[in-house]
Design a protein around this motif. Structure first.
Motif, mmCIF file in Angstrom:
data_model
loop_
_atom_site.group_PDB
_atom_site.id
_atom_site.type_symbol
_atom_site.label_atom_id
_atom_site.label_comp_id
_atom_site.label_asym_id
_atom_site.label_seq_id
_atom_site.Cartn_x
_atom_site.Cartn_y
_atom_site.Cartn_z
ATOM 1 N N SER A 90 -7.215 2.281 -1.410
ATOM 2 C CA SER A 90 -7.899 3.574 -1.212
ATOM 3 C C SER A 90 -6.928 4.713 -0.902
ATOM 4 O O SER A 90 -7.162 5.509 0.019
ATOM 5 N N LEU A 91 -5.858 4.801 -1.673
ATOM 6 C CA LEU A 91 -4.839 5.808 -1.356
ATOM 7 C C LEU A 91 -5.342 7.240 -1.533
ATOM 8 O O LEU A 91 -4.834 8.147 -0.878
ATOM 9 N N SER A 92 -6.375 7.439 -2.375
ATOM 10 C CA SER A 92 -6.855 8.818 -2.559
ATOM 11 C C SER A 92 -7.590 9.323 -1.316
ATOM 12 O O SER A 92 -7.782 10.533 -1.163
ATOM 13 N N ASP B 165 -5.495 3.656 7.526
ATOM 14 C CA ASP B 165 -4.847 2.698 8.421
ATOM 15 C C ASP B 165 -3.478 2.309 7.871
ATOM 16 O O ASP B 165 -3.191 2.523 6.696
ATOM 17 N N PHE B 166 -2.673 1.725 8.757
ATOM 18 C CA PHE B 166 -1.266 1.549 8.412
ATOM 19 C C PHE B 166 -1.008 0.436 7.401
ATOM 20 O O PHE B 166 0.109 0.296 6.910
ATOM 21 N N ILE C 63 0.536 1.713 4.104
ATOM 22 C CA ILE C 63 1.898 2.250 3.960
ATOM 23 C C ILE C 63 2.743 1.504 2.921
ATOM 24 O O ILE C 63 3.356 2.143 2.058
ATOM 25 N N PRO C 64 2.776 0.149 2.948
ATOM 26 C CA PRO C 64 3.550 -0.514 1.894
ATOM 27 C C PRO C 64 3.029 -0.166 0.497
ATOM 28 O O PRO C 64 3.808 -0.065 -0.462
ATOM 29 N N ALA C 65 1.720 0.054 0.376
ATOM 30 C CA ALA C 65 1.141 0.395 -0.930
ATOM 31 C C ALA C 65 1.597 1.782 -1.388
ATOM 32 O O ALA C 65 1.814 2.014 -2.586
ATOM 33 N N VAL C 66 1.751 2.713 -0.439
ATOM 34 C CA VAL C 66 2.254 4.057 -0.784
ATOM 35 C C VAL C 66 3.642 3.925 -1.417
ATOM 36 O O VAL C 66 3.926 4.479 -2.487
ATOM 37 N N ALA C 67 4.493 3.129 -0.756
ATOM 38 C CA ALA C 67 5.855 2.965 -1.266
ATOM 39 C C ALA C 67 5.849 2.226 -2.607
ATOM 40 O O ALA C 67 6.605 2.565 -3.517
ATOM 41 N N LYS D 120 -4.126 15.092 5.209
ATOM 42 C CA LYS D 120 -4.590 13.704 5.057
ATOM 43 C C LYS D 120 -3.475 12.666 5.161
ATOM 44 O O LYS D 120 -3.726 11.482 4.999
ATOM 45 N N GLY D 121 -2.242 13.128 5.392
ATOM 46 C CA GLY D 121 -1.120 12.199 5.448
ATOM 47 C C GLY D 121 -0.482 12.031 4.075
ATOM 48 O O GLY D 121 0.695 12.326 3.880
#
Ligand code: IPE
Length: 256
Positions: free
Chosen positions: A57-59, A64-65, A68-72, A142-143
């Motif tokens: 659910s990156l959009s 929750d943290f 973060i690995p998924a963002v990278a 939104k970060g």
């Protein structure tokens, strides 16, 4: 100048995580080179972006943290995809460089904030095509969030004022319903706000058409009296080349 978006559906196989369509991309790059036209290119993420972005659910931004690995990972994957795309442009004789939006822009509640575009302008000025692509971009509220290739098309259109805008996808254009499942689907060679409203409020609209409707909305925002904006099928060999040469091909044109 002609601004082109190579959609994720033509440069990747959307049904398989990280599947690059090398031959199709090589062909499209050759068609662009053979047209002899001055172009700028943005590309989508396809299965290099959407699979993981959806799973985490990156959009929605930072919830929750565990995201973060998924963002990278998504940032890594779309950079790799972009390098593969650039390699094909270099092979076709078009000097280009991948410019990752997540490394040079931010967003404000989903809206792209591009404060420093000097490097992009300078690259274009010396004849190196800067290629932007759909990416995870940090967001002041939104970060982080997803910046789509379509948002980047609007940015590039504002910056470079192209005379023509072309969205390359895997469908011929806008239909009243999904042509893959509905034999009675009507094709629209031209679309204006009225047609788009009737299509988007139709009960037969599903995900496929919904995606096209959003794209058509962006196209209607970008077209003007002297700026043509079209959606064309890039999976048909030669069609993009014909369009770039100014020939008549099946496509949907946004009309004011
Ligand atoms: C999506 O970009 C970006 C990510 C999911 C990281 P686009 O929305 O432009 O990609 P396509 O063209 O639909 O695949």
């Amino acid at each position: 100048m002609i601004l082109i978006k190579l959609g994720g559906s033509v440069i990747t196989d959307k049904s398989e995580y990280r599947k690059f369509q090398r031959e199709q991309v090589a062909r499209l790059c050759r068609e662009i080179a053979d047209s002899g036209r001055n172009v700028m290119v943005v590309h989508g993420a396809g299965s290099y972006g959407h699979v993981i972005a959806k799973r985490y659910s990156l959009s929605r931004g930072l919830v929750d943290f565990s995201q973060i690995p998924a963002v990278a990972q998504v940032q890594y994957d779309v950079r790799e995809l972009s390098s593969l795309v650039v390699r094909e442009f270099l092979g076709a004789g078009i000097p280009s460089v991948s410019v990752p939006p997540g490394s040079c822009f931010v967003m404000e509640d989903g809206r792209l904030v591009a404060e420093d575009t000097e490097a992009i302008r300078a690259l274009a000025h010396i004849g190196v095509m800067p290629i932007l692509f759909g990416d995870v971009v940090m967001d002041r509220r939104k970060g982080f969030g997803i910046c789509s290739g379509d948002q980047l098309m609007e940015l590039m259109s504002d910056m470079f004022r192209p005379e023509r805008i072309v969205f390359v996808s895997d469908i011929d254009g806008l239909y009243s319903a999904d042509p893959k499942t509905d034999a009675g689907a009507e094709f629209y060679p031209e679309v204006d706000r009225g047609i788009l409203e009737s299509v988007s409020s139709g009960s037969t609209v599903d995900d496929v058409t919904g995606g096209v409707v959003n794209k058509m909305e962006a196209m209607l925002r970008m077209c003007s009296e002297d700026r043509d904006c079209v959606l064309v099928n890039g999976t048909v060999p030669g069609r993009l080349l014909s369009l770039l040469r100014g020939e008549d091909v099946p496509c949907t044109r946004a009309r004011l």
